[in-house]
Design an enzyme around this catalytic site. Structure first.
Site, PDB file in Angstrom:
ATOM      1  N   GLY A   8       0.843  -1.204   0.000  1.00 12.74           N
ATOM      2  CA  GLY A   8       0.000   0.000   0.000  1.00 12.74           C
ATOM      3  C   GLY A   8       0.866   1.238   0.000  1.00 12.74           C
ATOM      4  N   GLY A  12      -1.098   7.657   0.391  1.00 16.63           N
ATOM      5  CA  GLY A  12      -1.483   7.785   1.797  1.00 16.63           C
ATOM      6  C   GLY A  12      -0.367   7.508   2.802  1.00 16.63           C
ATOM      7  CB  ILE A  13      -0.577   5.719   6.056  1.00 12.91           C
ATOM      8  CG1 ILE A  13      -1.774   6.551   6.554  1.00 12.91           C
ATOM      9  CG2 ILE A  13       0.345   5.343   7.202  1.00 12.91           C
ATOM     10  CD1 ILE A  13      -2.878   5.731   7.206  1.00 12.91           C
ATOM     11  N   GLY A  14       1.182   4.735   3.578  1.00 13.54           N
ATOM     12  CA  GLY A  14       2.290   3.910   3.088  1.00 13.54           C
ATOM     13  C   GLY A  14       3.309   4.740   2.327  1.00 13.54           C
ATOM     14  CB  SER A 128      -8.474   0.670  11.708  1.00 11.41           C
ATOM     15  OG  SER A 128      -9.372   1.743  11.922  1.00 11.41           O
ATOM     16  CE1 TYR A 155     -10.649  -0.373   6.675  1.00  2.10           C
ATOM     17  CE2 TYR A 155     -11.625   0.725   8.564  1.00  2.10           C
ATOM     18  CZ  TYR A 155     -10.551   0.524   7.723  1.00  2.10           C
ATOM     19  OH  TYR A 155      -9.371   1.198   7.940  1.00  2.10           O
TER      20      TYR A 155
HETATM   21  N1  LIG Z   1      -6.981   6.938   6.551  1.00  8.18           N
HETATM   22  C1  LIG Z   1      -7.432   6.591   7.751  1.00  8.18           C
HETATM   23  O1  LIG Z   1      -8.104   7.393   8.455  1.00  8.18           O
HETATM   24  C2  LIG Z   1      -7.158   5.206   8.283  1.00  8.18           C
HETATM   25  C3  LIG Z   1      -7.572   4.927   9.601  1.00  8.18           C
HETATM   26  C4  LIG Z   1      -7.301   3.656  10.117  1.00  8.18           C
HETATM   27  C5  LIG Z   1      -6.648   2.710   9.344  1.00  8.18           C
HETATM   28  N2  LIG Z   1      -6.274   3.015   8.063  1.00  8.18           N
HETATM   29  C6  LIG Z   1      -5.584   1.972   7.292  1.00  8.18           C
HETATM   30  O2  LIG Z   1      -4.394   2.515   6.736  1.00  8.18           O
HETATM   31  C7  LIG Z   1      -3.993   1.697   5.634  1.00  8.18           C
HETATM   32  C8  LIG Z   1      -3.520   2.607   4.513  1.00  8.18           C
HETATM   33  O3  LIG Z   1      -4.627   3.346   4.046  1.00  8.18           O
HETATM   34  P1  LIG Z   1      -4.541   4.901   3.698  1.00  8.18           P
HETATM   35  O4  LIG Z   1      -5.420   5.600   4.658  1.00  8.18           O
HETATM   36  O5  LIG Z   1      -3.152   5.347   3.532  1.00  8.18           O
HETATM   37  O6  LIG Z   1      -5.351   4.924   2.302  1.00  8.18           O
HETATM   38  P2  LIG Z   1      -4.861   5.118   0.766  1.00  8.18           P
HETATM   39  O7  LIG Z   1      -4.212   6.439   0.624  1.00  8.18           O
HETATM   40  O8  LIG Z   1      -6.038   4.800  -0.076  1.00  8.18           O
HETATM   41  O9  LIG Z   1      -3.756   3.974   0.592  1.00  8.18           O
HETATM   42  C9  LIG Z   1      -4.148   2.618   0.537  1.00  8.18           C
HETATM   43  C10 LIG Z   1      -3.079   1.824  -0.150  1.00  8.18           C
HETATM   44  O10 LIG Z   1      -3.564   0.467  -0.285  1.00  8.18           O
HETATM   45  C11 LIG Z   1      -3.587   0.137  -1.676  1.00  8.18           C
HETATM   46  N3  LIG Z   1      -4.685  -0.764  -2.013  1.00  8.18           N
HETATM   47  C12 LIG Z   1      -6.008  -0.528  -1.922  1.00  8.18           C
HETATM   48  N4  LIG Z   1      -6.687  -1.576  -2.418  1.00  8.18           N
HETATM   49  C13 LIG Z   1      -5.775  -2.476  -2.840  1.00  8.18           C
HETATM   50  C14 LIG Z   1      -5.850  -3.735  -3.474  1.00  8.18           C
HETATM   51  N5  LIG Z   1      -7.028  -4.292  -3.850  1.00  8.18           N
HETATM   52  N6  LIG Z   1      -4.704  -4.388  -3.759  1.00  8.18           N
HETATM   53  C15 LIG Z   1      -3.502  -3.850  -3.453  1.00  8.18           C
HETATM   54  N7  LIG Z   1      -3.367  -2.657  -2.863  1.00  8.18           N
HETATM   55  C16 LIG Z   1      -4.500  -1.977  -2.570  1.00  8.18           C
HETATM   56  C17 LIG Z   1      -3.768   1.466  -2.380  1.00  8.18           C
HETATM   57  O11 LIG Z   1      -3.395   1.353  -3.750  1.00  8.18           O
HETATM   58  P3  LIG Z   1      -3.897   2.467  -4.839  1.00  8.18           P
HETATM   59  O12 LIG Z   1      -2.897   3.595  -4.741  1.00  8.18           O
HETATM   60  O13 LIG Z   1      -3.837   1.736  -6.133  1.00  8.18           O
HETATM   61  O14 LIG Z   1      -5.281   2.880  -4.444  1.00  8.18           O
HETATM   62  C18 LIG Z   1      -2.820   2.332  -1.570  1.00  8.18           C
HETATM   63  O15 LIG Z   1      -1.485   2.081  -1.907  1.00  8.18           O
HETATM   64  C19 LIG Z   1      -5.204   0.818   5.293  1.00  8.18           C
HETATM   65  O16 LIG Z   1      -4.964  -0.491   5.731  1.00  8.18           O
HETATM   66  C20 LIG Z   1      -6.342   1.454   6.092  1.00  8.18           C
HETATM   67  O17 LIG Z   1      -7.309   0.505   6.457  1.00  8.18           O
HETATM   68  C21 LIG Z   1      -6.511   4.250   7.527  1.00  8.18           C
END
Ligand SMILES: NC(=O)c1ccc[n+]([C@@H]2O[C@H](COP(=O)([O-])OP(=O)(O)OC[C@H]3O[C@@H](n4cnc5c(N)ncnc54)[C@H](OP(=O)(O)O)[C@@H]3O)[C@@H](O)[C@H]2O)c1
Length: 274
Positions: A8, A12-14, A128, A155
């Site tokens: 990921g 975002g975070i990654g 989360s 989720y």
């Molecule tokens: N944002 C929040 O408030 C929050 C809160 C709690 C936990 N989280 C967790 O933080 C983690 C990172 O999320 P983020 O907030 O940074 O969101 P994000 O910006 O959407 O990043 C998500 C990452 O996961 C990848 N991804 C999504 N679906 C996928 C799939 N089917 N196969 C492979 N990769 C996939 C995305 O790829 P693409 O670039 O192609 O979309 C992106 O690299 C997640 O596990 C999320 O549940 C987030």
């Protein structure tokens, strides 16, 4: 310098975590879903990258084979994930939230286990606090969310699965030198709700998103702290952190659900383990 694999990592975070870890001198290996987005960050950071769509477990198997070529993996960050829309099955036949947020990372970790153990690796799971808010009705007999599906419920349960998987991974392999930890990244201004309900999209994909407390860069400091920290000294193996402290997990488990989740997940991915 330690080799840190981040899934990921395209956004975002990654992506923020990859930038910070690379800036601090680590060898970062990026894993994304989208080739163009992941390649762009790889160019920016001069880092190797791989792609896999977690809705296809054959992609995860190929990814594990590619990552197996690395000499060592000191840290694996299982971070890919998101909130899904109406209930959907993947081509592999699993409910999409469960597969993308838990099962794919389970398979990747499981396939990489010999390399992770040989490297005395740390495995970090982006979980989360949604596990506490929406993770009720977690049922190891209904991991595919056939009953009571809602996007947020599925989720939350998938994020609880991240926490239980972390505990069980650590329980099974700590003595081999591996250490696992999960963390809640905070409420972060990212795209992770792009595939879900109008309500969540409104919050995460409109000007309202600037009301969300954390930038990806701030949140990623939590990831960096765990990736650089020493298990047992800087963090408690098997725990789920929210900020500096372990998060209280509402769901009570004496270890049975964590074990059943592992066994069920192992049975589900058996065709890809061969
Ligand atoms: N944002 C929040 O408030 C929050 C809160 C709690 C936990 N989280 C967790 O933080 C983690 C990172 O999320 P983020 O907030 O940074 O969101 P994000 O910006 O959407 O990043 C998500 C990452 O996961 C990848 N991804 C999504 N679906 C996928 C799939 N089917 N196969 C492979 N990769 C996939 C995305 O790829 P693409 O670039 O192609 O979309 C992106 O690299 C997640 O596990 C999320 O549940 C987030």
């Amino acid at each position: 310098m330690p080799t840190i694999v981040i899934t990921g990592a395209s956004d975002g975070i990654g992506a923020a975590g990859a930038r910070q870890l690379k800036g601090r001198g680590h060898d970062v290996v990026l894993v994304g879903r989208n080739q163009a987005k992941t390649a762009a960050l790889a160019r920016e950071l001069n880092a190797p990258f791989h792609t896999a769509d977690y809705t296809r477990l054959s992609d995860v198997k190929r990814l594990a084979a590619e990552l197996g070529e690395l000499g060592r993996i000191d840290v694996l960050v299982n971070n890919a994930g998101g909130i899904m829309g109406p209930r959907e099955l993947t081509a592999d036949g699993f409910e999409k939230s469960f597969q993308v947020n838990h099962l794919a990372a389970f398979l990747l970790t499981r396939l990489l286990l010999p390399r992770l153990v040989a490297s005395r690796a740390r495995v970090i799971q982006t979980a989360s606090a949604a596990a506490n808010m929406f993770g009720g009705r977690f049922d190891t007999a209904d991991l595919n969310n056939e009953r009571n599906y809602t996007p947020l419920g599925a989720y939350g349960r998938s994020k609880l699965a991240n926490i239980l998987f972390t505990r069980e991974l650590d329980r099974r392999h700590h003595a081999d030198g591996l250490a696992a930890v999960a963390f809640h990244p905070g409420v972060v201004r990212t795209n992770f709700a792009s595939e879900t309900t109008p309500m969540m999209r409104l919050v995460y994909h409109s000007p309202l998103k600037y009301l969300l407390p954390l930038s990806p860069a701030r949140s990623a400091q939590r990831l960096v702290r765990l990736a650089e920290g020493a298990p047992g000294t800087d963090w408690q193996p098997g725990a789920c952190y929210a900020g500096q402290r372990p998060m209280k997990v509402v769901y009570q488990d004496d270890g049975t659900a964590a074990r059943l989740l592992w066994e069920q997940s192992e049975a589900f991915v058996k065709p890809w383990l061969a």
